[in-house]
Enzyme design. Structure first.
Site, PDB file in Angstrom:
ATOM      1  N   GLU A 198       0.948  -1.020  -0.026  1.00  0.00           N
ATOM      2  CA  GLU A 198       0.142  -0.157  -0.026  1.00  0.00           C
ATOM      3  C   GLU A 198       0.742   1.287   0.158  1.00  0.00           C
ATOM      4  O   GLU A 198       0.688   2.160  -0.749  1.00  0.00           O
ATOM      5  CB  GLU A 198      -1.013  -0.078   1.229  1.00  0.00           C
ATOM      6  CG  GLU A 198      -2.138   0.967   1.110  1.00  0.00           C
ATOM      7  CD  GLU A 198      -2.829   1.030   2.290  1.00  0.00           C
ATOM      8  OE1 GLU A 198      -3.842   1.942   2.513  1.00  0.00           O
ATOM      9  OE2 GLU A 198      -2.853  -0.067   3.071  1.00  0.00           O
TER      10      GLU A 198
ATOM     11  N   GLY B 189      -8.520   4.776   7.459  1.00  0.00           N
ATOM     12  CA  GLY B 189      -9.240   4.420   8.563  1.00  0.00           C
ATOM     13  C   GLY B 189      -8.641   3.498   9.762  1.00  0.00           C
ATOM     14  O   GLY B 189      -8.738   3.683  10.793  1.00  0.00           O
ATOM     15  N   ALA B 190      -7.922   2.454   9.157  1.00  0.00           N
ATOM     16  CA  ALA B 190      -7.255   1.640  10.050  1.00  0.00           C
ATOM     17  C   ALA B 190      -5.618   1.651   9.889  1.00  0.00           C
ATOM     18  O   ALA B 190      -5.013   0.871  10.663  1.00  0.00           O
ATOM     19  CB  ALA B 190      -7.646   0.183   9.563  1.00  0.00           C
ATOM     20  N   SER B 191      -4.987   2.017   9.007  1.00  0.00           N
ATOM     21  CA  SER B 191      -3.497   2.237   8.820  1.00  0.00           C
ATOM     22  C   SER B 191      -3.164   3.414   8.287  1.00  0.00           C
ATOM     23  O   SER B 191      -3.768   4.399   7.779  1.00  0.00           O
ATOM     24  CB  SER B 191      -2.975   1.009   8.026  1.00  0.00           C
ATOM     25  OG  SER B 191      -3.327   1.289   6.746  1.00  0.00           O
ATOM     26  N   THR B 192      -1.637   3.733   8.434  1.00  0.00           N
ATOM     27  CA  THR B 192      -0.991   4.906   7.903  1.00  0.00           C
ATOM     28  C   THR B 192       0.204   4.553   7.435  1.00  0.00           C
ATOM     29  O   THR B 192       0.835   3.652   7.851  1.00  0.00           O
ATOM     30  CB  THR B 192      -0.954   6.209   9.018  1.00  0.00           C
ATOM     31  OG1 THR B 192      -0.439   7.042   8.219  1.00  0.00           O
ATOM     32  CG2 THR B 192       0.023   5.713  10.298  1.00  0.00           C
ATOM     33  N   GLN B 193       0.601   5.149   6.107  1.00  0.00           N
ATOM     34  CA  GLN B 193       2.116   4.631   5.911  1.00  0.00           C
ATOM     35  C   GLN B 193       2.987   5.828   5.322  1.00  0.00           C
ATOM     36  O   GLN B 193       2.348   6.991   5.075  1.00  0.00           O
ATOM     37  CB  GLN B 193       1.677   3.978   4.239  1.00  0.00           C
ATOM     38  CG  GLN B 193       1.035   2.723   4.342  1.00  0.00           C
ATOM     39  CD  GLN B 193      -0.534   2.653   4.771  1.00  0.00           C
ATOM     40  OE1 GLN B 193      -0.719   1.813   5.754  1.00  0.00           O
ATOM     41  NE2 GLN B 193      -1.262   3.588   4.021  1.00  0.00           N
TER      42      GLN B 193
END
Length: 485
Positions: free
Chosen positions: A165, A194-198
């Site tokens: 991602e 909403g559930a992860s960040t990169q």
């Protein structure tokens, strides 16, 4: 005539040599026009809170050019993200039908069978897979059933990793900005769902200390050693759950507006892989949250979800994760953009300074809930009520989590679209799966349709001239004989 014939023969030789370099253009036949029709690709982004369908278009003869693929349609799927249908998995597939029908209207019917369609599921499905793999598989099966029933060329539905991602988001923004074919270097990518960040960028530091955060790409003849990391459970929705899990019972919550009230079931909060302790044995079944809009206290409570107590590397972000020194410009998209744009903190020119962004969020959080609700009556209450938390979380994540100081903050550009295309991971995903970005720089640029036709006309004229001169040289008409003696 003999000398002129030599010149024309030489021109003809060069002309024929040029024509032999055109590998992709058929010499004759009706297929020649088909090569220049547009081509299409469809990608569904199955996120934790919702699914978006994107339709991309590009001219076939420019398939390996950067910046030529552009988005022609985005369709937001009604209802939940596919991971939200864990209790009724068939509905996950049915929810996509409206947008698939919309795609059939956008893509011309004669191109349906050749148009690939992909679905990539992100952190919501990664969490569901951790919680119950068999249910996650049933959700994907329901999705595949719907996509296979469409007239398009279904290429697969799968859960992509956090590393993928991050990498595909980096490819997307640099492709759209034209960075892969320029000398100005690449931009980093900041993605928030909403559930992860990169976070993904090319650091100066080599080699990258943590190999699990290192990716290597060769694109257009250039090598890129890319750092990337995905923080599962640190998307804005799951980060709010993490924050709330540190609180007990009825309380004033500094991350909601004064006068706001929310009641949450404990079971909804703790039955989640992101909450490390699992469902706790508490003497109450609900949380009663009452907002008091205190930005500074909100930020303090958010800081508790970032563990910065230890770092096994030369430098870290949080939770012991390696992070090299920040390098270059960054594009921040998805929820980074949506939240900051709502707060009027995005600009096409110079970025809003960090201190102004902080004061803006602080002022917004302190506003009474009834006043905010009256000003934005068309926004759903759940989303509107969480902008205070989300804005505070973004500032805390970027400044304290990643180390964007006041100076480095100026290198962040919040991106909604680049040209006509949304910034995000979906375009990079399609480019990778269709091999549309070559590892090596193409040796020669394919001719356009107009250039090809022009070259054919020129060569035809040269050929006619050669034949005419040959005839004149051998037959020597009487009117020319005196001049030739």
């Amino acid at each position: 005539v003999h000398d002129l014939g030599k010149v024309v023969a030489m021109l003809l030789s060069h002309c024929l040599a040029s024509l032999t370099t055109i590998h992709s253009v058929p010499c004759i036949g009706p297929e020649i026009t088909g090569l220049f029709y547009p081509q299409y690709g469809i990608v569904l982004d199955a996120g934790s809170s919702h699914t978006n369908l994107y339709v991309y278009e590009w001219p076939a003869e420019k398939e390996n050019d950067t910046g030529v693929v552009h988005q022609v349609e985005v369709c937001k799927v009604e209802g939940l993200g596919i991971s939200g249908y864990s209790h009724d998995t068939e509905k996950a597939g049915l929810s996509l039908q409206h947008c698939m029908k919309r795609a059939q209207e956008v893509v011309p019917e004669q191109h349906h069978r050749e148009t690939p369609v992909y679905l990539g599921a992100t952190a919501g499905m990664r969490l569901l897979s951790l919680q119950n793999r068999s249910i996650a598989d049933r959700v994907l099966s329901a999705v595949e059933k719907t996509l296979r029933s469409s007239p398009f060329n279904f290429q697969g539905a799968r859960v992509i990793s956090g590393q993928e991602e991050g990498a595909y988001g980096w490819i997307t923004i640099n492709y759209l900005l034209g960075n892969f074919k320029s000398s100005r270097g690449t931009s980093g990518a900041l993605d928030l769902g909403g559930a992860s960040t990169q976070i993904t960028f090319v650091p100066d530091q080599e080699p990258i200390e943590s190999q699990e955060n290192s990716l290597h790409f060769r694109l257009y003849g250039k090598n890129y050693n890319v750092y990337t990391h995905s923080f599962l459970c640190y998307g804005k929705d799951q980060a709010l759950r993490l924050k709330l899990s540190t609180q007990n019972g009825s309380l004033l919550d500094p991350c909601f507006h004064p006068g706001y009230l929310r009641i949450m079931n404990i079971s909804d909060l703790y039955t989640n892989p992101c909450i490390a302790n699992g469902e706790q044995q508490l003497p109450f079944t609900q949380l009663h949250l009452q907002g008091n809009g205190d930005y500074q206290r909100c930020r303090m409570t958010i800081q508790k979800i970032f563990n910065t107590s230890s770092c096994p590397y030369s430098s870290c972000s949080f939770n012991g994760i390696f992070l090299p020194p920040l390098q270059g410009e960054f594009g921040a998209f998805s929820a980074f953009y949506f939240v900051m744009n709502f707060l009027n903190l995005t600009t096409e020119k110079s970025p809003v300074p960090l201190d102004k962004a902080t004061s803006t969020v602080e002022s917004f959080c302190s506003r009474p809930w009834h006043e905010v609700k009256a000003e934005f009556p068309k926004i759903k209450e759940k989303y509107l009520s969480e902008y205070c938390f989300s804005g505070t979380y973004i500032l805390s994540l970027l400044e304290n989590g990643y180390g964007f100081t006041m100076e480095k903050w100026q290198n962040i550009q919040f991106l909604g679209k680049i040209g006509s295309s949304d910034a995000g991971w979906t375009l990079g995903y399609m480019l990778n799966l269709t091999n549309m970005i070559p590892a090596e720089k193409p040796p020669t640029r394919p001719l356009s349709h107009a250039s090809y036709v022009g070259l054919m006309v020129f060569c035809s004229l040269v050929l006619v001239a050669v034949l005419l001169l040959s005839w004149l040289a051998f037959h020597k008409p009487k009117c020319l004989q005196k001049g030739l003696i």
